[in-house]
Design an enzyme around this catalytic site. Structure first.
Site, PDB file in Angstrom:
ATOM      1  N   SER A 109      36.438  36.402  36.648  1.00 43.27           N
ATOM      2  CA  SER A 109      35.925  35.113  37.118  1.00 43.27           C
ATOM      3  C   SER A 109      34.782  34.616  36.251  1.00 43.27           C
ATOM      4  CB  SER A 109      35.425  35.222  38.554  1.00 43.27           C
ATOM      5  OG  SER A 109      36.443  35.692  39.392  1.00 43.27           O
TER       6      SER A 109
HETATM    7  N1  SAH Z   1      36.860  41.003  40.426  1.00 41.22           N
HETATM    8  C1  SAH Z   1      37.532  41.027  39.151  1.00 41.22           C
HETATM    9  C2  SAH Z   1      38.449  39.844  38.912  1.00 41.22           C
HETATM   10  C3  SAH Z   1      39.621  39.966  39.746  1.00 41.22           C
HETATM   11  S1  SAH Z   1      41.067  39.100  39.248  1.00 41.22           S
HETATM   12  C4  SAH Z   1      36.568  41.184  38.012  1.00 41.22           C
HETATM   13  O1  SAH Z   1      35.361  41.249  38.247  1.00 41.22           O
HETATM   14  O2  SAH Z   1      37.026  41.259  36.867  1.00 41.22           O
HETATM   15  C5  SAH Z   1      42.006  39.476  40.682  1.00 41.22           C
HETATM   16  C6  SAH Z   1      42.522  40.880  40.702  1.00 41.22           C
HETATM   17  O3  SAH Z   1      43.104  41.085  41.990  1.00 41.22           O
HETATM   18  C7  SAH Z   1      43.617  41.127  39.691  1.00 41.22           C
HETATM   19  O4  SAH Z   1      43.261  42.210  38.880  1.00 41.22           O
HETATM   20  C8  SAH Z   1      44.827  41.453  40.552  1.00 41.22           C
HETATM   21  O5  SAH Z   1      45.686  42.417  39.971  1.00 41.22           O
HETATM   22  C9  SAH Z   1      44.189  41.967  41.822  1.00 41.22           C
HETATM   23  N2  SAH Z   1      45.011  41.909  43.035  1.00 41.22           N
HETATM   24  C10 SAH Z   1      45.833  40.916  43.448  1.00 41.22           C
HETATM   25  N3  SAH Z   1      46.391  41.229  44.629  1.00 41.22           N
HETATM   26  C11 SAH Z   1      45.907  42.448  44.984  1.00 41.22           C
HETATM   27  C12 SAH Z   1      46.088  43.312  46.110  1.00 41.22           C
HETATM   28  N4  SAH Z   1      46.916  43.000  47.123  1.00 41.22           N
HETATM   29  N5  SAH Z   1      45.420  44.489  46.154  1.00 41.22           N
HETATM   30  C13 SAH Z   1      44.583  44.844  45.124  1.00 41.22           C
HETATM   31  N6  SAH Z   1      44.372  44.067  44.029  1.00 41.22           N
HETATM   32  C14 SAH Z   1      45.010  42.887  43.961  1.00 41.22           C
END
Ligand code: SAH
Length: 214
Positions: A51
């Site tokens: 993000s």
């Molecule tokens: N917080 C992260 C950015 C997250 S991007 C950072 O600081 O870099 C969103 C992430 O959520 C992605 O890596 C995606 O694979 C994950 N995601 C999506 N659905 C999910 C689920 N049901 N359980 C765990 N992770 C999930």
């Protein structure tokens, strides 16, 4: 980044500003270190994104964490948000559905000597009942509707921060548990996140249909 992107837009919590200044974001942005402090989301592995700095700071501020708070993060991604939460003095369980991302995040957090973050691989869309109640739950992927299961896993006084809405744009929803049966809910404004994919989120494949109820 801290003065231009964060303070100017209203991030006030000094602890958040301090952590955003001290965690080296470039270590979490593969092959894009030159852009690490730009005012935007950036690609990471597995087609996901880290993000924009402002959003990380805002979500952290909205959690209003006390030192020692127990926090559940859903969507580890690069591990950057988890590192910021750890810097805030929280103990973090972070769940990521892509094993590759979880492994990279663990590696980065290890290199930085960040302690207090446990990265797990799995579908975090239903939260983690075993570890509940949580003082904070942060979902860093977009849910089609407010995940009820997560509300229930909050400690009294705890907060849930989650992007809710259709794929194109969501509302950043803040839920506070005020009592056993009392929650307040408000929106902090529009955001755009990659989809939360899983049982409590969207179906894999991108048909546009939520994962539950068809
Ligand atoms: N917080 C992260 C950015 C997250 S991007 C950072 O600081 O870099 C969103 C992430 O959520 C992605 O890596 C995606 O694979 C994950 N995601 C999506 N659905 C999910 C689920 N049901 N359980 C765990 N992770 C999930």
């Amino acid at each position: 980044m801290v003065s231009d992107q964060l303070e100017r837009r209203g991030i006030r919590d000094p602890r958040v500003l301090r952590c955003m200044a001290s965690v080296p974001r470039e270590l979490f942005v593969p092959g894009a270190a030159a852009f690490a402090y730009d005012d935007r989301a950036l690609p990471i592995e597995a087609g996901q994104t880290i993000s924009q700095p402002y959003i990380v700071a805002r979500m952290t501020e909205l959690l209003a964490l006390d030192r020692g708070a127990r926090v559940l993060e859903i969507g580890t991604g690069s591990g950057y948000q988890a590192a910021i939460l750890a810097c805030m003095g929280a103990t973090v369980v972070s769940i990521e559905r892509h094993a590759e991302l979880a492994a990279r995040a663990r590696e980065r957090l290890g290199q930085l000597g960040v302690s207090g973050v446990e990265v797990r691989v799995g579908d975090g869309s239903r939260g983690d009942v075993v570890g509940a109640p949580w003082d904070g739950i942060i979902v860093t992927a977009a849910a089609p509707s407010l995940p009820e299961a997560l509300r229930e896993q909050l400690a009294v006084g705890g907060r849930l921060v989650v992007p809710v809405g259709p794929r194109a744009q969501q509302d950043l929803v803040v839920v506070e548990r005020r009592g056993e049966d009392e929650w307040t809910e408000r929106s902090d404004g529009p955001v755009v996140f990659v989809p939360l994919v899983g049982e409590g989120g969207w179906q894999e494949g991108g048909s546009g249909a939520p994962g539950f109820g068809g």
